[in-house]
Each structure stands twice: as structure tokens, then as C-alpha cells.
Design an enzyme around this catalytic site. Structure first.
Site, PDB file in Angstrom:
ATOM      1  N   ASP A  17       0.439  -0.724   0.154  1.00 19.22           N
ATOM      2  CA  ASP A  17       0.045  -0.071  -0.033  1.00 19.22           C
ATOM      3  C   ASP A  17       1.163   0.750  -0.129  1.00 19.22           C
ATOM      4  O   ASP A  17       0.817   2.178   1.006  1.00 19.22           O
ATOM      5  CB  ASP A  17      -0.718  -0.061   1.329  1.00 19.22           C
ATOM      6  CG  ASP A  17      -2.082  -0.988   0.929  1.00 19.22           C
ATOM      7  OD1 ASP A  17      -2.340  -2.036   0.416  1.00 19.22           O
ATOM      8  OD2 ASP A  17      -3.327  -1.369   2.110  1.00 19.22           O
ATOM      9  N   HIS A  57     -10.801   0.654  -2.749  1.00 17.03           N
ATOM     10  CA  HIS A  57     -12.071   0.714  -2.041  1.00 17.03           C
ATOM     11  C   HIS A  57     -13.180   1.984  -2.965  1.00 17.03           C
ATOM     12  O   HIS A  57     -12.654   2.156  -3.354  1.00 17.03           O
ATOM     13  CB  HIS A  57     -12.291   1.346  -0.827  1.00 17.03           C
ATOM     14  CG  HIS A  57     -11.265   1.254   0.041  1.00 17.03           C
ATOM     15  ND1 HIS A  57     -11.254  -0.048   0.891  1.00 17.03           N
ATOM     16  CD2 HIS A  57     -10.642   1.883   0.727  1.00 17.03           C
ATOM     17  CE1 HIS A  57     -10.479  -0.605   1.399  1.00 17.03           C
ATOM     18  NE2 HIS A  57      -9.399   0.501   1.561  1.00 17.03           N
ATOM     19  N   HIS A  61     -17.160   2.063   1.166  1.00 13.97           N
ATOM     20  CA  HIS A  61     -17.074   1.235   1.277  1.00 13.97           C
ATOM     21  C   HIS A  61     -17.257   1.581   3.443  1.00 13.97           C
ATOM     22  O   HIS A  61     -17.334   1.896   3.380  1.00 13.97           O
ATOM     23  CB  HIS A  61     -15.499   1.157   1.479  1.00 13.97           C
ATOM     24  CG  HIS A  61     -14.513  -0.411   1.595  1.00 13.97           C
ATOM     25  ND1 HIS A  61     -13.677   0.130   3.104  1.00 13.97           N
ATOM     26  CD2 HIS A  61     -15.059  -0.894   0.937  1.00 13.97           C
ATOM     27  CE1 HIS A  61     -13.837  -1.467   2.946  1.00 13.97           C
ATOM     28  NE2 HIS A  61     -14.322  -1.942   1.916  1.00 13.97           N
ATOM     29  N   LYS A 115      -6.861  -4.332  -3.036  1.00 16.50           N
ATOM     30  CA  LYS A 115      -7.696  -5.724  -1.666  1.00 16.50           C
ATOM     31  C   LYS A 115      -8.456  -4.955  -1.217  1.00 16.50           C
ATOM     32  O   LYS A 115      -8.865  -2.561  -1.650  1.00 16.50           O
ATOM     33  CB  LYS A 115      -6.876  -6.164  -0.803  1.00 16.50           C
ATOM     34  CG  LYS A 115      -5.940  -4.838  -0.005  1.00 16.50           C
ATOM     35  CD  LYS A 115      -4.934  -5.250   0.672  1.00 16.50           C
ATOM     36  CE  LYS A 115      -3.547  -4.307   0.987  1.00 16.50           C
ATOM     37  NZ  LYS A 115      -4.532  -3.423   2.636  1.00 16.50           N
ATOM     38  N   CYS A 160      -1.869  -2.672   7.650  1.00 13.51           N
ATOM     39  CA  CYS A 160      -1.359  -3.459   6.485  1.00 13.51           C
ATOM     40  C   CYS A 160      -0.111  -4.916   6.394  1.00 13.51           C
ATOM     41  O   CYS A 160      -0.259  -5.840   6.115  1.00 13.51           O
ATOM     42  CB  CYS A 160      -2.448  -2.795   5.675  1.00 13.51           C
ATOM     43  SG  CYS A 160      -3.313  -2.222   4.920  1.00 13.51           S
TER      44      CYS A 160
HETATM   45 ZN   LIG Z   1      -8.090   1.075   3.638  1.00 15.29          ZN
END
Ligand SMILES: [Zn+2]
Length: 212
Positions: A17, A57, A61, A115, A160
Site C-alpha cells: 500500500d 475501495h 466502503h 484489496k 496492513c
Molecule cells: Zn483501506
């Protein structure tokens, strides 16, 4: 130093990320998050195998505080699959915020795992969504390619990166977190808790200069 880690054909660099919204000025900025991009880009030159993750997203979300009337970002809420921190809107599909940081330059990266694209469930880990059961397919991808040791880098260390590293341990991979190639959000001691949890689960934290 004589015993620096040599990187080989069974090693993979997992870059979690490193996106604009997780860097200063972004929707969910990790303090000094942008600093990891050039560090990881240099580190990646040593790896034949690199996989990126991209938080991705849809609008509305379920992990966004704005989706839940009366809730504020960084509050915890219990959703169908368990506890979930509510976040500011971030990494909306096809926005600049969801793009990789411009200083992340890894042209030989072989795969991007997206993701968080299912509206009702968040995904911190590169391996499983937050229900702990829905796979992203990354375990199979690594196994099929004979990759056994995972070096984890990116954002954020205490979310994450943590969950990706812990799932990799659970799946039997050898796991090394390159801590200076990560930055944390640090909500209520979450960075210290992450270090303890990683150690308990068998992940090793190193600095990037320990890699040959
Ligand atoms: Zn997120």
C-alpha cells in the site's frame, strides 16, 4: 558486516500500500509515509520477485466512517466479521489517492494484489480479507512460484504490514519485516503492540542495511 542476508530466487519483496492517500496530504496519511517509497525502490533492485498491494475501495466502503451516520474516523465498530477501525475515505478506485506514490519505481514488479474492493468487508492483509477466511490468492501465487521467504515493507506498519506479515507466518512462510521500509499510524500504542505480536508469531524485524 559479514552475515548480511543474501537475497535469492526463493525470496519475494512484498510492498504494501505505498499509495498517495497513505502519504502526507492524502486521505489517510501515515506520518512520513512518503519516505518509504525511495527506500523500497532501492531495496527492490536486489529482488527478482516483487509483489505490490493496492488498497482499492468503492465509494461508500464499509470501512469508511462516512458510511456510518454519526461515526467518526478512528472509532472502532463491530461489523459482521468482527472489530473494524473506521477510517477517513481513502484509496477510492481510479483516483489519484489510490495511485502508487511517484517515488515508488519498481518496473519489474510481477503482480499487484488489489484489496478492499468488496463493499462490505475491509482487507488489511495481502493474504486474507478481514474475516480471516476470504483469500486474495497470494498464498497460491507464492507457493506455485516456489517463493518461501517474504520480506514485508510499506504502509502502515501497524495495520496492513502487520496483518500481511502475520498471515504469511500462519501460512508457513519465513517472514522478515524491513522496519525502516515501513511507517506506522500508531493509534493507542499500536506500533509497540505490532512489534510484540510480530515477534510472538515468528516474524523477524530487521533494518534494510542488514540485506546484502
Ligand atoms: Zn483501506
Amino acid at each position: 558486516m559479514t552475515d548480511r542476508l543474501a537475497i535469492g530466487a526463493a525470496d519475494v519483496l512484498l510492498v504494501v500500500d505505498v499509495q498517495n492517500d497513505f502519504c502526507p496530504g492524502g486521505g489517510l496519511a501515515v506520518p512520513r509515509g512518503h519516505e518509504v517509497a525511495p527506500i523500497i525502490s532501492r531495496l527492490a533492485e536486489r529482488f527478482q520477485n516483487v509483489v505490490l498491494t493496492q488498497d482499492w475501495h468503492p465509494p461508500g466502503h464499509h470501512s469508511f466512517a462516512s458510511t456510518h451516520p454519526g461515526r467518526q474516523p478512528f472509532e472502532a465498530l463491530v461489523l459482521a466479521y468482527g472489530a473494524q477501525v473506521l477510517w477517513p475515505d481513502h484509496c477510492l478506485q481510479e483516483t489519484t489517492g489510490a495511485e502508487f506514490h511517484a517515488d515508488l519505481r519498481i518496473p519489474h514488479a510481477a503482480a499487484v494484489i488489489r484489496k478492499g474492493f468488496r463493499p462490505l468487508i475491509d482487507s488489511y492483509s495481502a493474504f486474507y480479507e478481514n474475516d480471516g477466511a476470504t483469500p486474495t490468492g497470494l498464498v497460491g501465487y507464492l507457493r506455485e512460484r516456489g517463493l518461501t521467504r517474504v520480506f514485508v515493507t510499506g504502509l502502515a506498519f501497524d495495520f496492513c504490514v502487520r496483518y500481511s506479515a502475520e498471515d504469511a507466518c500462519r501460512e508457513g512462510f519465513s517472514v522478515i519485516v524491513v522496519e525502516d521500509a515501513c511507517r506506522g499510524i500508531d493509534i493507542e500504542g499500536s506500533v509497540a503492540a505490532t512489534r510484540r505480536s510480530l515477534a510472538a508469531k515468528g516474524a523477524v524485524c530487521i533494518a534494510s542495511d542488514a540485506i546484502a
